[in-house]
Scaffold this active site. Structure first.
Site, mmCIF file in Angstrom:
data_model
loop_
_atom_site.group_PDB
_atom_site.id
_atom_site.type_symbol
_atom_site.label_atom_id
_atom_site.label_comp_id
_atom_site.label_asym_id
_atom_site.label_seq_id
_atom_site.Cartn_x
_atom_site.Cartn_y
_atom_site.Cartn_z
ATOM 1 N N CYS A 277 -2.984 1.076 2.157
ATOM 2 C CA CYS A 277 -2.447 0.315 3.279
ATOM 3 C C CYS A 277 -2.732 -1.174 3.180
ATOM 4 O O CYS A 277 -3.646 -1.596 2.480
ATOM 5 C CB CYS A 277 -3.078 0.776 4.591
ATOM 6 S SG CYS A 277 -2.872 2.495 4.923
ATOM 7 N N GLY B 6 1.421 -0.908 0.104
ATOM 8 C CA GLY B 6 1.952 0.328 0.679
ATOM 9 C C GLY B 6 3.447 0.227 0.850
ATOM 10 O O GLY B 6 3.928 -0.749 1.435
ATOM 11 N N ASN C 87 -6.781 0.188 7.283
ATOM 12 C CA ASN C 87 -6.734 0.363 5.840
ATOM 13 C C ASN C 87 -8.057 1.002 5.441
ATOM 14 O O ASN C 87 -9.116 0.444 5.710
ATOM 15 C CB ASN C 87 -6.557 -1.000 5.155
ATOM 16 C CG ASN C 87 -6.684 -0.916 3.635
ATOM 17 O OD1 ASN C 87 -7.111 -1.864 2.997
ATOM 18 N ND2 ASN C 87 -6.313 0.201 3.041
ATOM 19 N N GLY C 88 -7.997 2.154 4.815
ATOM 20 C CA GLY C 88 -9.225 2.807 4.389
ATOM 21 C C GLY C 88 -9.150 4.302 4.562
ATOM 22 O O GLY C 88 -8.073 4.865 4.779
ATOM 23 N N TYR D 228 -6.369 -4.019 -10.092
ATOM 24 C CA TYR D 228 -4.953 -3.680 -9.943
ATOM 25 C C TYR D 228 -4.353 -3.917 -8.562
ATOM 26 O O TYR D 228 -3.251 -4.445 -8.463
ATOM 27 C CB TYR D 228 -4.769 -2.205 -10.335
ATOM 28 C CG TYR D 228 -3.367 -1.690 -10.130
ATOM 29 C CD1 TYR D 228 -2.320 -2.117 -10.943
ATOM 30 C CD2 TYR D 228 -3.082 -0.774 -9.125
ATOM 31 C CE1 TYR D 228 -1.023 -1.648 -10.752
ATOM 32 C CE2 TYR D 228 -1.785 -0.297 -8.935
ATOM 33 C CZ TYR D 228 -0.765 -0.743 -9.750
ATOM 34 O OH TYR D 228 0.504 -0.294 -9.569
#
Ligand code: SF4
Length: 471
Positions: A14, A42, A116-117, A256
């Protein structure tokens, strides 16, 4: 089937953004642009919630940011605070009901929450809450956070969030709007990034600083691990709700996930990648004529490798940028075709040359073999594969979609076996120390658990790390 062609990479889950801008007419449009900048984090769903005096309206849908929002929808989302989210789902649970921001109405008012997580104890908490009669509408762990905040509402939003953070374990960068506040929270290990920027008359919270450039915002600082920032009345306040844990920002963000033009916890992603390429050249030199990259994620490291090794850098693989999402069947033949659809060899640069091929990571090993094969078919004399991260051997429990260990080639095969499997003339991976030092001189404050198995917190020993989403 509508599917995403990917080149054997781990997937971020996310990206979150929050904008505090009372009186700003274009607030939702700014959130839309911000989400565009975070699209790489995302691609399955996108959403924006706007808060006007505590009243929250939102729109979220499956698809890329530009597919989800029309001009009309953006115009209708009027407010003083915006919360936005882009999501990649980890399992089959790819429904709009699971898209974010989550908007929850409860006794104390309405909150919009973007996460996010990944929480590692969400399943247990959800069980307890369900035993007490709480009804869940989604299958995402973020709803556990929203429910806990609602339960503690009598304490006021800031205390309610702190009490919630005391109960949840795992990784989270949260952007929350409630009443006239925009709140950002980062987990006690700082596993997922979150930073603060300033715009005219307001503030921005974002997973990555690259969104600030788009919005013309000035970078202020990162939210610290275990910190909650509260933006209201044009001011920022900070509460350090936890300082017990070891800092462990995800090192894969630098390998990345993050955009090279972002700065995470004070470190430029671009510089880290270039350093990693240089380090790789020192650790695994090669006799070769040309350094090329698997575009785009290997490009910066390839430049670093070329600088250090004094072997010229050139283009060898051309990426078709317009096939990110296309209609493909997820079978073997189509997967093979999809690599050729996405990458093409520049024969003129390759023929007769000894090539150093730089990739950022190898997950399953499937794509690397096809790329080496394509280069050899185009006349490369030798292909020396160099990987800018250590072998991925362990699953991530903190929000990154890693396959189970049996599908991680780094966990099941020796380096020599992988070399043979991909058909390269030689293969070298960056060491864990090399990666960490390429990010921070001290090599400290980073998570490298998917390479080492040394998790920054206790993780479930058995079962699927996404059990919660699969319920
Ligand atoms: S386990 Fe790997 S992917 Fe997951 S947070 Fe740690 S470094 Fe990042």
């Amino acid at each position: 089937m509508y599917n995403t062609i990917n080149l054997d990479k781990l997937k971020e889950e996310c990206g979150v953004i929050g904008i505090y801008g009372p009186g700003e007419q274009q607030l939702s449009r700014m959130a839309y642009f911000g989400l565009h900048a975070l699209q790489h984090r995302g691609q399955e769903s996108a959403g924006i919630a706007v808060n006007q005096g505590g009243q929250i309206t939102y729109y979220k849908e499956m698809g890329l940011v530009q597919e989800v929002f029309s001009d009309d929808i953006i115009e209708r989302l009027q407010g003083d605070i915006a919360v936005g989210h882009v999501r990649y789902s980890t399992t089959g649970e790819s429904y709009v009901i699971n898209a974010q921001p989550l908007v929850v109405r409860y006794k104390g008012g309405s909150i919009a929450l973007a996460h996010n997580g990944n929480l590692i104890n969400a399943g247990e908490i959800r069980d307890e809450l369900e035993d007490q009669g709480v009804i869940f509408q989604t299958s995402i762990d973020s709803e556990v956070i929203a429910n806990l905040i609602a339960r503690y509402n009598a304490f006021g939003i800031e205390k309610a969030i702190q009490k919630t953070m005391g109960q949840i374990r795992g990784s989270y960068a949260l952007v929350i709007s409630y009443g006239d506040k925009l709140i950002g929270v980062r987990d006690p290990n700082g596993l997922r990034p979150l930073c603060i920027g300033k715009i005219d008359g307001g503030y921005v919270l974002s997973s990555e600083s690259c969104a600030f450039n788009v919005l013309g915002a000035e970078f202020i600082r990162d939210v610290a691990a275990g910190e909650m920032v509260i933006i209201e009345g044009g001011q920022i306040r900070s509460i350090q709700y936890s300082n017990e844990q070891k800092k462990a920002l995800c090192s894969f963000e630098f390998v990345y996930f993050a955009r090279p033009d972002s700065v995470l916890d004070g470190q430029s992603v671009y510089i880290s990648r270039r350093n990693a390429g240089k380090m790789l050249a020192k650790e695994h030199p090669a006799e070769a004529d040309l350094v090329i990259a698997v575009p785009d994620s290997g490009t910066v490291a390839a430049i670093g490798y070329a600088e250090e090794s004094k072997i010229p850098f050139g283009e060898g693989l051309i990426k078709n940028r317009y096939v990110g999402r296309t209609f493909i069947q997820p079978d073997q033949k189509m997967r093979e075709l999809s690599v050729r659809l996405k990458l093409n060899v520049l024969k003129e640069n390759i023929k007769g040359k000894r090539i150093v091929l730089i990739d950022d990571s190898i997950v399953r090993g499937t794509t690397s073999g096809r790329i080496v094969e394509m280069l050899k078919a185009a006349g490369a004399a030798e292909v020396h594969l160099r990987v800018c991260s250590p072998p991925v051997k362990f699953s991530c429990y903190f929000g990154i979609d890693t396959p189970t260990r049996k599908n991680l080639v780094g966990a099941t095969h020796s380096i020599e076996e992988i070399r043979k499997m991909v058909g390269a003339d030689s293969l070298g991976y960056l060491s864990i120390e090399g990666l960490l030092e390429s990010i921070h001189e001290s090599g400290e404050g980073l998570c490298s658990a998917c390479f080492s198995g040394d998790y920054p917190m206790e993780v479930p020993k058995s079962g699927n790390k996404y059990l919660f989403e699969k319920r």
